[in-house]
Design an enzyme around this catalytic site. Structure first.
Site, short mmCIF file in Angstrom:
data_model
loop_
_atom_site.label_atom_id
_atom_site.label_comp_id
_atom_site.label_asym_id
_atom_site.label_seq_id
_atom_site.Cartn_x
_atom_site.Cartn_y
_atom_site.Cartn_z
N ARG A 91 35.94 47.79 49.85
CA ARG A 91 36.33 48.55 51.04
C ARG A 91 37.39 49.61 50.75
O ARG A 91 37.82 50.30 51.65
CB ARG A 91 36.85 47.58 52.11
CG ARG A 91 35.76 46.67 52.64
CD ARG A 91 36.31 45.43 53.31
NE ARG A 91 37.05 45.68 54.53
CZ ARG A 91 36.51 45.99 55.70
NH1 ARG A 91 35.20 46.12 55.80
NH2 ARG A 91 37.26 46.17 56.75
N HIS A 134 38.76 44.36 47.14
CA HIS A 134 38.86 44.36 48.61
C HIS A 134 37.46 44.42 49.25
O HIS A 134 37.24 45.10 50.24
CB HIS A 134 39.70 45.55 49.07
CG HIS A 134 40.51 45.29 50.30
ND1 HIS A 134 41.88 45.22 50.28
CD2 HIS A 134 40.15 45.11 51.60
CE1 HIS A 134 42.33 45.00 51.51
NE2 HIS A 134 41.29 44.92 52.32
N GLN A 182 49.85 36.84 52.67
CA GLN A 182 49.49 38.11 52.03
C GLN A 182 50.33 39.22 52.61
O GLN A 182 50.28 39.49 53.81
CB GLN A 182 47.99 38.40 52.23
CG GLN A 182 47.53 39.72 51.62
CD GLN A 182 47.45 40.83 52.64
OE1 GLN A 182 46.85 40.64 53.70
NE2 GLN A 182 48.03 41.98 52.35
C1 LIG Z 1 36.73 42.50 57.31
C2 LIG Z 1 37.63 42.34 56.12
C3 LIG Z 1 39.00 42.35 56.31
C4 LIG Z 1 39.86 42.19 55.22
N1 LIG Z 1 41.20 42.18 55.43
C5 LIG Z 1 42.04 42.04 54.37
C6 LIG Z 1 43.45 42.01 54.57
O1 LIG Z 1 43.95 42.13 55.68
N2 LIG Z 1 44.24 41.85 53.47
C7 LIG Z 1 43.73 41.73 52.20
O2 LIG Z 1 44.48 41.59 51.24
N3 LIG Z 1 42.39 41.73 52.00
C8 LIG Z 1 41.54 41.88 53.04
N4 LIG Z 1 40.19 41.88 52.84
C9 LIG Z 1 39.68 41.63 51.49
C10 LIG Z 1 39.45 40.14 51.28
O3 LIG Z 1 40.67 39.44 51.26
C11 LIG Z 1 38.72 39.86 49.94
O4 LIG Z 1 39.45 40.47 48.89
C12 LIG Z 1 37.31 40.41 49.97
O5 LIG Z 1 36.59 39.80 51.03
C13 LIG Z 1 36.52 40.26 48.67
O6 LIG Z 1 36.62 38.99 48.11
P1 LIG Z 1 37.12 38.86 46.60
O7 LIG Z 1 38.51 39.41 46.58
O8 LIG Z 1 37.04 37.39 46.30
O9 LIG Z 1 36.20 39.67 45.75
C14 LIG Z 1 39.32 42.04 53.91
C15 LIG Z 1 37.93 42.01 53.74
C16 LIG Z 1 37.10 42.16 54.82
C17 LIG Z 1 35.61 42.13 54.57
#
Ligand SMILES: Cc1cc2nc3c(=O)[nH]c(=O)nc-3n(C[C@H](O)[C@H](O)[C@H](O)COP(=O)(O)O)c2cc1C
Length: 274
Positions: free
Chosen positions: A245, A242, A98
């Site tokens: 977030r 995300h 990623q």
């Molecule tokens: C603590 C935390 C850290 C994350 N760090 C990243 C990251 O570094 N890069 C990224 O692309 N997404 C990051 N995400 C998003 C996740 O990859 C993912 O998109 C999210 O948990 C939701 O799942 P979904 O995309 O299947 O809905 C993070 C999410 C959380 C909760």
């Protein structure tokens, strides 16, 4: 406050399972394939930054377990172990990289080259985080490890980034917080990329990797999904907000997925990360 996080959960409650009867389920097989890899189930490890927050070995045991489960692993640019070490921990497992795309093209090329040489077989560019959103839960938990010298490991182990540090007179051994802050400025730089830059990163990855899949993550609108597929010719999209977030108030990911599937019924290719 964190309304999109709530919306994500509510969408999963609203979309209920309709069980079917008299189906022969005595032999069950959840295997599927993604980008040519046969995997145990249609789920994978989402890219999650700074795993050292909860384990001193960071991403290494997670990558190892992903291999044991034969599920696709995805390393974040904000990971807390060098790309090469995570690749080694994942062994023969299917793994993707990623990218948080810096504005420093030489650095992007270096990261993608290292990912390819470490056996990562797809590039997933996350679009939804040009800078960190105001994350209420992280503020409440003081979850900002990168300002305390954690989460810069992909940068600190990168020859191009090391050059940039030296040019600024930052010694990561004696100035870990300054080095970490510089990495964060490269990764979540606060300057958005736009569609015009995407062919460059796609072609760069294709050239480095010999044509391996290129994916955009963070798509939530049908128009963006269409543009990614029709104009850019991506190999996949990750429909995601995300975990709520970034844009608080954004649509739930599962609702966005439903819209996109309906809006692009002629073409649909998605995979889910949990
Ligand atoms: C603590 C935390 C850290 C994350 N760090 C990243 C990251 O570094 N890069 C990224 O692309 N997404 C990051 N995400 C998003 C996740 O990859 C993912 O998109 C999210 O948990 C939701 O799942 P979904 O995309 O299947 O809905 C993070 C999410 C959380 C909760």
């Amino acid at each position: 406050m964190s309304t999109t996080h709530l919306a994500n959960r509510q969408a999963f409650y609203r979309h209920r399972i309709i069980p079917r009867m008299l189906v022969d389920t005595n032999t069950r097989d959840t295997t599927t394939s993604i980008f040519g890899h046969k995997v145990s189930a249609p789920i994978g490890f989402a890219p999650i930054g700074i795993n050292k927050i909860y384990n001193p070995a960071g991403e290494l045991p997670v990558a190892k377990v992903a291999k044991e489960l034969n599920l696709p692993y995805c390393l974040s640019t904000a990971g807390s172990q060098p790309i090469e070490d995570v690749g080694a921990a994942n062994g023969e497992g299917p793994r993707f990289f990623q990218l948080y795309q810096p504005h420093d093209d030489e650095l992007t090329i270096s990261l993608l080259t290292r990912a390819h040489e470490s056996g990562f077989t797809a590039c997933i560019v996350t679009l939804d985080t040009p800078q960190l959103g105001w994350r209420h839960d992280d503020v409440a938990n003081s979850n900002y490890a990168f300002y305390h010298g954690q989460g810069a490991d992909l940068g600190l182990s990168d020859p191009v980034f090391q050059k940039r540090l030296a040019a600024d007179g930052i010694d990561p051994k004696t100035m870990p917080n300054e080095a970490g802050a510089k990495w964060i400025d490269n990764v979540w730089h606060g300057r958005a990329h736009s569609w015009e830059k995407m062919p460059w990163v796609k072609e760069t990855w294709k050239r480095i990797s010999g044509g391996k899949p290129f994916v955009l993550k963070g798509i939530q609108h049908v128009g963006d999904a269409r543009r990614a597929v029709e104009e850019l010719g991506v190999d996949g999209i990750v429909v995601s907000n995300h975990a709520g977030r970034q844009v608080d108030g954004a649509i739930a990911s599962l609702d966005a997925l439903e819209n996109i599937v309906e809006g692009m019924s002629y073409f649909f290719f998605s995979f889910c990360f949990f």
